[in-house]
Scaffold this motif. Structure first.
Motif, PDB file in Angstrom:
ATOM      1  N   LEU D 166       0.857  -1.184   0.000  1.00 50.26           N
ATOM      2  CA  LEU D 166       0.000   0.000   0.000  1.00 50.26           C
ATOM      3  C   LEU D 166       0.895   1.236   0.000  1.00 50.26           C
ATOM      4  N   PRO D 167       0.488   2.309  -0.660  1.00 49.06           N
ATOM      5  CA  PRO D 167       1.309   3.517  -0.617  1.00 49.06           C
ATOM      6  C   PRO D 167       1.071   4.296   0.685  1.00 49.06           C
ATOM      7  N   PHE D 168       1.978   5.206   1.001  1.00 47.24           N
ATOM      8  CA  PHE D 168       1.685   6.183   2.047  1.00 47.24           C
ATOM      9  C   PHE D 168       0.483   7.009   1.593  1.00 47.24           C
ATOM     10  N   ASP D 169      -0.375   7.369   2.511  1.00 43.36           N
ATOM     11  CA  ASP D 169      -1.460   8.307   2.178  1.00 43.36           C
ATOM     12  C   ASP D 169      -0.808   9.690   2.018  1.00 43.36           C
ATOM     13  N   PRO D 170      -0.764  10.216   0.802  1.00 38.90           N
ATOM     14  CA  PRO D 170       0.047  11.411   0.575  1.00 38.90           C
ATOM     15  C   PRO D 170      -0.473  12.654   1.287  1.00 38.90           C
ATOM     16  N   VAL D 171      -1.706  12.599   1.753  1.00 36.21           N
ATOM     17  CA  VAL D 171      -2.289  13.769   2.414  1.00 36.21           C
ATOM     18  C   VAL D 171      -2.273  13.608   3.929  1.00 36.21           C
ATOM     19  N   GLU D 252      10.751   9.822  -8.829  1.00 39.01           N
ATOM     20  CA  GLU D 252       9.589  10.651  -9.175  1.00 39.01           C
ATOM     21  C   GLU D 252       9.009  11.228  -7.893  1.00 39.01           C
ATOM     22  N   PHE D 253       8.541  12.455  -7.989  1.00 40.80           N
ATOM     23  CA  PHE D 253       8.018  13.178  -6.832  1.00 40.80           C
ATOM     24  C   PHE D 253       6.507  13.287  -6.955  1.00 40.80           C
ATOM     25  N   GLY D 254       5.812  13.055  -5.853  1.00 39.16           N
ATOM     26  CA  GLY D 254       4.351  13.134  -5.862  1.00 39.16           C
ATOM     27  C   GLY D 254       3.781  12.155  -6.861  1.00 39.16           C
ATOM     28  N   THR D 282      -5.421  17.188  -2.299  1.00 44.94           N
ATOM     29  CA  THR D 282      -4.657  16.060  -2.843  1.00 44.94           C
ATOM     30  C   THR D 282      -3.181  16.446  -2.698  1.00 44.94           C
ATOM     31  N   ASN D 283      -2.300  15.515  -3.052  1.00 45.28           N
ATOM     32  CA  ASN D 283      -0.882  15.865  -2.928  1.00 45.28           C
ATOM     33  C   ASN D 283      -0.098  15.288  -4.097  1.00 45.28           C
TER      34      ASN D 283
END
Lengths: 358, 358, 358, 358
Positions: D166-171, D252-254, D282-283
């Motif tokens: 799972l990814p980090f929750d970017p927000v 890659e960023f974001g 969003t982020n």
């Protein structure tokens, strides 16, 4: 920045504190495949070792550099060369009694301010003259790389107190003369200067005092056309590294401050050509015009202040309590650091010159 | 590298050739939101303009800097400030007749070698003293930023030929004294020095010759505890920029070369405390211990060689044909560049000091 | 630092604000005596100009660079090259009404914070895509210097939205193919991609929206053995400059992110030798092993985000009043900046590669 | 330059070769007086140690860093911190038999060219993954300094082969979540990913093959307004250091490469304000706009290629004899280096972020 700088394509770093585990250096971006004679490096470094009247070899000293990286099969690998010099003298039992006392001429107080009272104050910490050992190590490497490129540099004691040596002949100094002066215990050109300078030093010691001097440094064989105008010329690079030696308070190239008293017609070095070579009849420029070498010997002099550690009581302050006090510096200290500073200045020049070959 | 360097967090670049379209500067990484008084920048730059006996304002000069970027609504934006100074004097019709002739004391020959005969030789190209104008522009900006931080710097003529001004009092020099000397047409402290120096210059001019001198520079209000040991100390940074001024051949801090003749007991500056302030009774250190400011006035002197352009015939070479020849330099040249170099040295100090506030 | 960096021995500086007097660049430390064809520089820069369906020449555009220094008699002098590009569009009458509104995807808010509300906000100030023009200028210079050294680089649109072009053949791409794609108005390899991509862009415009894409960049002829391990390899230098282009959000070399899904046996490029040349059968490494070129084509791709300026109303904040609000961005904006970013990415690569030849 | 770089005011140097005496690092210009918990540094470094299913402590490993300088009384002194990690594995008896064989995916051939056949080839020399240990050491120091400034960073395995975590929750990712994932043996968020990824790795090992992956890295608490436009933004600095880790082929960023497929209306992060805080809903920007932090979590992903050392025979060349040959790599090699690369990427981020606090 701080003790790590880029000098042209070269990167040099000096680390360590006088009474910490070790001091050392990292020099990065030297060419690969350059032969290094370790014995010769030790020999160069031994010129910086405390002077005794008997023979002193590097091997028996504590300042023996251990090369950690960048050296393989007798050659540089092209990667960063790191060397470590272990500190022997780490007992600092009596340190706390003098903590907060600003020894005049030392960086105790300024270092305290700069590092928010967190610097290692024992034995001067990172400000100790001991930190010139890594500089000399790097200069000793560069000496060999320069020699492979036809460049020879040397320094001698130009003066101690008011006693002067003969200067290098700025026009005709030869590689042989430079090599010879490096072999001397007290590196002077004039044999009579040896005795006179020893006397000046002895007198200072007896008077519980110290004495300063001037070091003259010269390089022969450095090709014409190297350097740059404005901020990155030979004077800029050389002085940036030379001022990395504690106790240096001035530097002058060629005629230097004397040029300021001269007429243009006296100071200008007339060019002439002989057998296809372009040379100048005088060398007031110290071999540098517009920051760039002109093929004549590179010459500069640098002023070394007298050792600030003297045995006499001195008025000073405790910068913690902000009270006036008196300090008496214990231990044995060189009454004159000029002789030991000679290889340091030469090393600084070697590093600066080598940076132009990358 | 070359004419672009990093000095701490500051990046400074000087570009242009004497007879090209324009010269200029880029200074990057200054703080945002700093007010700049442009008239004051022009005023600072006018101190470098050719000296005439009548009033001379920047406005009427050609060396008027046009700020291209980094300045908005009277304040720095925090982005790179670029300024352009147009060149007026681009006629170079008679240039070719002297191409290849190495003017003694100039970088014609070394520049030719360094740039593979591709450099712009007209009027000295990038080696021209004209390239100090961008340096002075940057120093004039830093002067205002320093003032906002309580720091005042000024330079004066310490000597021309053998004629000396009074020195700054290294212990008690005040901001008022520094500000006053900046307003003078010939920046000297001793009113009598003015006439004597003018005489020396006049004599040199009449003799178709030139004369050098020494500039002394001082800063008051620079906080204690700024700088670094080894390679990035105040001496290193200041000298790196000061040697960016053509004609500078030496620099010394505090007692400088004189310290080399002193005993430690004479040279050491004793600390004392008064009303909670820590000061020294003398200031042979020039305000710097271990590369770090100690709160006393920062003081250095720098040697300016005599103008190499003199009207007399001089022996030299043609470095293209490799023949000996004689050169006679045409045009009018300053018989002494020391007065015009004063704001250059001050500018160099301003840039160096400002770099410590970032 | 900020917009001035050292990249190897090269120093590059970008200055200016979108609605200030001018923008420009300084590139320092290029070799002397290199021929530069100015028309070709203008031609390179015209590839970045706003795309119209008619012919567009640089000459008729406002983004005409005036070279101020470092260029003489058709060649580089070896000194810093400065070029200025005047800004035409300095009317900003309606600016104040939107001051404080953070346009989503723009740096209005972060720039405000970073520069303490002193940055020039008009038209994005220093953050404007307009600041890529100086970068392209420097890249156009480096293109010619690289060509003289046998290196050809080119970029094409790899994808816009989900529409993909054909990729460069990572093993067999030729200089001719690279040169050809540079001549195209919409730089794609697959003729069919041209129409599809135009459709995607048109749809975005009609929807008052914008669309992003990927640019692929390749260099052929770059010698094997250039670069360095750890911090100064080809990937480090290239990415440091490529991220200097606003809107770039990712970069990958060779197989890049796809390599992360591969087995070692798939990803490893087997070496073979043919006629004395050492090559690899695949080129998942993008021509780089250990930060050093292996002689195969250098290949990377970089992600361009969709133009943040879109005509639709967007929710946002006023960062002065700290209130929620809605913004409607006025004016005409590219619905896709990818085509104009192609020469920017190519320029970034050119600068990075040229830095290894110094 | 090479393995010594300036990153803002910070200077970092990595030295050593895999089978030389030792490897190590110098980090210069960190603030003075910062407390460092050595056990925690060892703990951070142990995350990079070879993974075994039993407990593995740093103490029992060979990669124990000895701090040589810059650390006194539990705090940084403000001087350069040098640490040495001794090499145990210096036997290289069987090295010569494979000298000249280019292992596919390794830098044997490029290093040979770059260093003129003088580099230390044993065990990969300076190109060895072992050289990430000094990087992790420096990152472990910065972790503690960042924590004292409210910043927490962590990395996890985003994917191995085609298996995704799972990814980090970017927000909404929190410091607690970041701290937790650091404690895991296999640093994943989704407990099910642990088993799946182990399977992928096991399969690769059984197939005498290897597998790559992607690492995601995040920082929370980094203040808004830090960074710079153009060349010195967060993306530039972070990528410059991250590409210092061998095997990294993309960053890659974001939203990164996904942003390239998005519409502006999807990719733009709308701002809103809540309780005086300005945030985005969003982020996709990964917390970075115009090279400057916007206060949202900083997020990037980086691609790790599969371990190039695989046990299968591979076609390759002998670059000395220039003959085609086959190599079989002896010894035990990680079938997947992604887990061990996680703390390396985190360390790279820590160094980059810390550089903005100086």
């Amino acid at each position: 920045m701080s003790s790590t700088i880029s000098i042209g394509a070269l990167s040099v770093s000096v680390f360590g504190e006088s009474h910490g585990t070790a001091i050392g250096a990292v020099i990065d971006n030297l060419p690969a495949g350059e032969k290094l004679d370790l014995e010769r490096i030790y020999g160069f470094m031994s010129r910086r070792a405390p002077k005794k009247d008997g023979t002193s070899t590097m091997r028996s000293e504590t300042d023996f550099p251990e090369i950690i990286s960048g050296f393989y099969n007798g050659k540089t690998t092209g990667e960063a060369i790191c060397a470590i010099i272990k500190n022997k003298d780490q007992h600092s039992s009596d340190y706390k009694s003098i903590y907060g006392i600003a020894r005049p001429g030392h960086a105790d107080y300024t270092g305290f301010l700069r590092y928010n009272c967190a610097n290692d104050p024992r034995g001067g910490g990172h400000f100790s003259g001991r930190l010139t050992a890594p500089l000399v190590f790097m200069g000793a490497i560069c000496e060999q790389l320069l020699e492979a490129r036809g460049v020879t540099a040397a320094a001698h004691i130009y003066s101690i107190g008011k006693e002067k040596d003969l200067p290098f002949d700025p026009v005709n100094v030869s590689k042989e003369q430079l090599k010879e002066v490096k072999t001397k215990y007290l590196p002077v050109i004039d044999p009579e200067a040896d005795g006179k300078m020893r006397n000046v030093i002895d007198e200072a010691r007896k008077a519980l005092d110290s004495v300063g001097g001037v070091i003259e440094c010269c390089a022969v064989g450095f090709p014409a056309g190297m350097g740059s105008p404005i901020f990155d010329g030979l004077e800029n690079r050389i002085s940036q590294i030379v001022f990395g030696i504690p106790a240096i308070k001035g530097i002058e190239f060629g005629a230097g401050f004397e040029a300021a008293e001269m007429k243009g017609s006296e100071n200008n070095d007339e060019f002439y050509t002989e057998n296809g070579d372009i040379r100048t009849r005088t060398n007031n420029a110290g071999g540098i015009l517009g920051g760039i070498s002109n093929g004549m010997p590179l010459i500069f002099r640098t002023a070394v202040k007298p050792t600030p550690s003297i045995a006499r009581p001195q008025n000073t302050v405790n910068f913690i309590t902000k009270e006036n006090t008196i300090t008496e510096i214990k231990g044995r200290h060189d009454p004159c650091i000029v002789p030991r500073a000679v290889p340091c200045v030469e090393a600084a020049l070697n590093i600066a010159l080598m940076s132009y070959f990358l």
